[in-house]
Design an enzyme around this catalytic site. Structure first.
Site, mmCIF file in Angstrom:
data_model
loop_
_atom_site.group_PDB
_atom_site.id
_atom_site.type_symbol
_atom_site.label_atom_id
_atom_site.label_comp_id
_atom_site.label_asym_id
_atom_site.label_seq_id
_atom_site.Cartn_x
_atom_site.Cartn_y
_atom_site.Cartn_z
ATOM 1 N N SER A 654 -0.785 56.923 -9.393
ATOM 2 C CA SER A 654 -2.119 56.765 -9.562
ATOM 3 C C SER A 654 -2.918 58.015 -9.770
ATOM 4 O O SER A 654 -4.261 58.165 -10.406
ATOM 5 C CB SER A 654 -2.864 56.160 -8.395
ATOM 6 O OG SER A 654 -2.700 57.190 -7.175
ATOM 7 N N LYS A 697 -11.025 55.017 -2.587
ATOM 8 C CA LYS A 697 -11.107 56.527 -3.332
ATOM 9 C C LYS A 697 -12.435 56.965 -3.511
ATOM 10 O O LYS A 697 -12.661 58.166 -3.425
ATOM 11 C CB LYS A 697 -9.867 56.493 -4.462
ATOM 12 C CG LYS A 697 -8.509 56.372 -4.063
ATOM 13 C CD LYS A 697 -7.809 55.733 -5.260
ATOM 14 C CE LYS A 697 -6.032 55.859 -4.961
ATOM 15 N NZ LYS A 697 -5.421 55.576 -6.256
#
Length: 801
Positions: A654, A697
């Site tokens: 990611s 996040k």
């Protein structure tokens, strides 16, 4: 800066309109009796339960909290009531092989009745048999038999005595036995008198006595035989008497159980054993000190006629459903207990105990897959029993071939059962791959969904489910606002506002905590505020590590820049999971680049701190760089990528978009805005791909920026394919509404470059070049310069050599 990449306010959080729910409180809703959102699993469950073929047992797979146990139990409760109740299971004494007790299978409830009938028979025998033997006719008959024996004995001795008298010899009985002695004039001669007789007369007496002694010896040798005959006559008398005393009892039982051949044979065996061992039922005179031992011996002699009912279905309605929470070998297969006695151990059929397989025979056995795999012999024994279709009870000593004493070998029980294992997907696929027998014995997979489509029908049913849970656990009713907030949190649990979480366990915990807070505030109803308080306090209790990590950033221990711009540095985003709590945190990613041999070094991998997926992402970056910027020349680059201040394992791809953007910045010498953080995976074509944990996040970076002071320039770049996953906290949404924070969604690498640098990325031309002055062209020019310099150095080296 491209405004069209900004995520719209409406996409940040999918609110649930409580007005569309159609109720004020959950008291207005009916209980949910259907199964919510598990159509595939219910169909598989119905198939597995319905098909009656060998090996079609079920494995229920899915994540914990998705209602696997409750759905299975509810479905089985409904189905089993329509099915036939199985047989009772009993064990009785085997009169031919005492160490091999016999099994009796009887219709439901008949086992207890047979047990009660045999107990009553024993009570009747204890009274009836002694009474029969105290009868005058029995005593008279016994006396007659004994008198016949005595008369025969007397008659034989009388003949011998008469014969000896005729020969002038007396038959006398002494303390040591019978002796013959000569006599004269009806007087027994003394030894001196006998010696004074003429020799011919002495010889005559001696020969006569010798013949008489031989006859006496034969007579005495016949006495044991006669005694045996009298014992046999007395035994036959006792058995005839016993037959009369017990016959009518067993005739009545035989009529009662005439339809059951096993029982009638057993009753016949019991009757024959009682008649054969009738002395055990007779009262015996015992000394005072031996009375207790004799009573115990008599009591034990009656035990062999008991019936040990190990499974009683007298109160069972339909097929049994058994959930064994501790599937050890004895709990599963049954056990044979031992009783200490006189420094040793004894056992008999009374100590045979049923296992879960006995109790569930004819129905359903539900087991936790992980628990049975953790038990020694549990898994292998279950497979063996399912293959052989019979239950064999063995002690662990027998199984391990360690038996040093005689034990029981009970008759096996035929097995007809459906076993339902419940476990997670990883365990199912592991067993399917590693255990060849698993696929033969568990042919039906019941796969539970983790997500449910958030359509109108499912939302209404979800609301009814919450109402059902609240009533079942006697919680306060929920308002429509509270239900709407739970639905929103359900979206958040799976990071998708188009779906509902199937994790009912987590939702139930939220309701329980909300109920606690509402009652603490003396409220009569659970509202949106209590739901939010429950969610917040759940997070607060487990957020210590997150808070300490944010504290280290704020104190400057961990270096994270949120202002200015730097070359080759970028804020990446990662997610950490501590138990069931996940949170996001920013991580500084730095890149250095020089001329080299075309290698991009993953420092995490070199330090053995990077996982295989992270390594895959770095390799894709390297290949994308060569394909995009250096298609017609060698990639003469040496670059290193590092996650700064990272001391644990890193895996996942990611951060590959952030890594590539930092590498491009290092090559182009164009600085990256440190007010941005980036997450997203990259493919070989430069497309930005979806990642997990997008909400955590974003919120992790937002928290740091918020604590340092939002200035309107802080932003997060995410893949456009992750917009559907956004369910952000209210404070984050409010900050975005107030233009203090921004979220951008991108499809391609170039869009991210332009946002991060504020410069044009440059679209690739047909000749594989980029527009002059763009970031991409600067990268290409740097790589061309490296390639030319490398070529010159290599050429000079060749000339020198």
């Amino acid at each position: 800066m491209p405004k069209n990449n900004e995520v719209k306010i409406k996409d940040l959080y999918q609110a649930c309109d409580e007005k569309k729910l159609g109720f004020k409180t959950t008291e207005d809703l009916k209980d949910l009796k259907e199964f919510l959102g598990q159509k595939r699993a219910i169909e598989a469950l119905g198939f597995g339960v319905g098909i009656q073929r060998k090996g079609f047992n079920l494995f229920v797979l899915g994540n914990a909290g998705t209602g696997r146990h409750s759905v299975v139990n509810r479905y089985l409760d409904k189905v089993c009531k329509e099915q036939e109740t199985p047989m009772d299971c009993c064990y009785v004494h085997n009169f031919d092989e005492p160490d091999q007790p016999k099994a009796l299978l009887l219709p439901p409830g008949l086992g207890k009745k047979l047990q009660a009938d045999m107990n009553q028979v024993i009570r009747d025998l204890k009274v009836g048999i002694p009474a029969a033997f105290d009868d005058e006719a029995y005593r008279r008959r016994k006396i007659d038999i004994e008198e016949i024996f005595r008369k025969k004995r007397r008659d034989k001795f009388k003949v011998l005595e008469d014969d000896s008298e005729k020969q002038g010899i007396a038959l006398m009985e002494t303390q040591t036995g019978f002796v013959f002695a000569p006599k004269k004039d009806n007087k027994v001669l003394s030894a001196e008198e006998f010696e004074s007789l003429p020799k011919t007369q002495r010889n005559k007496y001696e020969k006569a006595i010798e013949k008489l002694q031989k006859r006496l010896k034969e007579l005495l040798q016949d006495l044991p035989k006669a005694r045996k005959e009298i014992r046999q006559e007395l035994k036959k008398l006792n058995q005839d008497t016993a037959e009369l005393a017990v016959g009518y009892l067993f005739e009545d039982l035989a009529k009662k159980y005439k339809e059951f051949e096993q029982v009638t044979q057993y009753l016949k065996d019991v009757k024959e054993n009682i008649v054969e061992n009738i002395d055990d039922f007779l009262h015996k005179d015992v000394e005072a000190g031996e009375e207790q031992a004799a009573a115990e011996e008599e009591k034990l002699s009656f035990r062999i006629y008991d019936v040990n009912v190990i499974v009683d279905h007298s109160k069972t309605k339909g097929a049994p459903v058994v959930y064994e929470s501790h599937p050890t070998y004895p709990n599963l297969v049954g056990r044979i207990e031992l009783k200490p006695q006189m420094g040793s151990f004894i056992t008999d059929f009374h100590y045979i105990k049923a296992g879960a397989l006995h109790k569930a025979n004819g129905g359903y056995l539900v087991l936790d897959a992980h628990k049975i795999l953790m038990q020694p012999l549990g898994w292998e024994s279950l497979k063996r029993i399912l293959r052989t279709k019979e239950i064999r009870i063995e002690s662990l000593n027998q199984v391990y071939h360690m038996a040093t004493t005689v034990t029981l070998q009970p008759e096996t029980i035929p097995l007809s059962i459906k076993v339902i294992l419940i476990g997670d997907r990883q365990m199912y696929y592991m067993l399917s791959q590693l255990d060849p027998e698993f696929n033969e014995l568990f042919k039906v997979a019941v796969d539970f969904e983790d997500q449910i489509p958030a359509n109108t029908t499912n939302i209404r049913q979800y609301s009814r489910l919450l109402a059902t849970m609240a009533r079942k656990e006697k919680m306060l009713p929920l308002t429509s606002c509270a239900v709407a907030r739970v639905i929103e949190q359900s979206h958040r649990l799976i990071d998708d506002h188009r779906k509902l979480s199937a994790n009912i366990l987590h939702v139930a915990d939220i309701l329980r905590e909300a109920d606690y807070w509402a009652r603490k505030d003396k409220k009569k109803i659970i509202d949106k505020e209590e739901i939010q308080q429950a969610i917040d306090t759940q997070i607060h209790r487990v957020a210590r590590i997150r808070d300490r990590m944010q504290e280290s950033i704020m104190e400057g221990t961990k270096l994270i820049d949120t202002k200015g711009a730097k070359i080759g540095q970028i804020n990446g985003l990662s997610v950490m999971s501590i138990g069931h709590f996940a949170f996001g945190q920013p991580t500084k990613i730095s890149v250095t680049s020089t001329m080299g041999k075309g290698r991009v070094v993953d420092i995490e991998r070199e330090a053995e701190l990077g996982g295989s997926i992270h390594t895959k992402g770095v390799i894709i970056i390297s290949q994308l760089l060569a394909f995009r910027y250096s298609p017609d020349m060698p990639l003469s680059l040496s670059a290193s990528i590092a996650f700064e201040q990272s001391y644990g394992m890193i895996d996942g791809d990611s951060a590959s978009t952030a890594e590539l953007c930092a590498l491009i910045s290092s090559l182009s010498e164009v600085p990256i805005k440190q007010t941005f953080a980036v997450t997203g995976s990259i493919n070989q074509n430069g497309d930005v791909q979806a990642i997990g944990g997008v909400n955590e996040k974003i919120e992790g970076f937002f928290d740091i920026c918020h604590q340092r002071g939002l200035n309107g320039e802080h932003a997060v770049i995410i893949p456009e394919s992750n917009v559907k996953n956004l369910m952000l906290r209210k404070d984050v949404v409010d900050a975005i509404k107030n233009k203090q924070f921004t979220i951008y969604a991108v499809k391609h690498l170039d869009e991210a470059i332009e946002l991060l640098t504020g410069e044009k990325a440059g679209k690739i031309k047909k000749d594989k070049t980029f527009p002059e002055g763009t970031v991409n062209e600067k990268v290409r020019q740097k790589l061309m310069a490296y390639a030319q310099k490398r070529f010159s150095l290599d050429k000079a080296s060749v000339l020198e050599n």
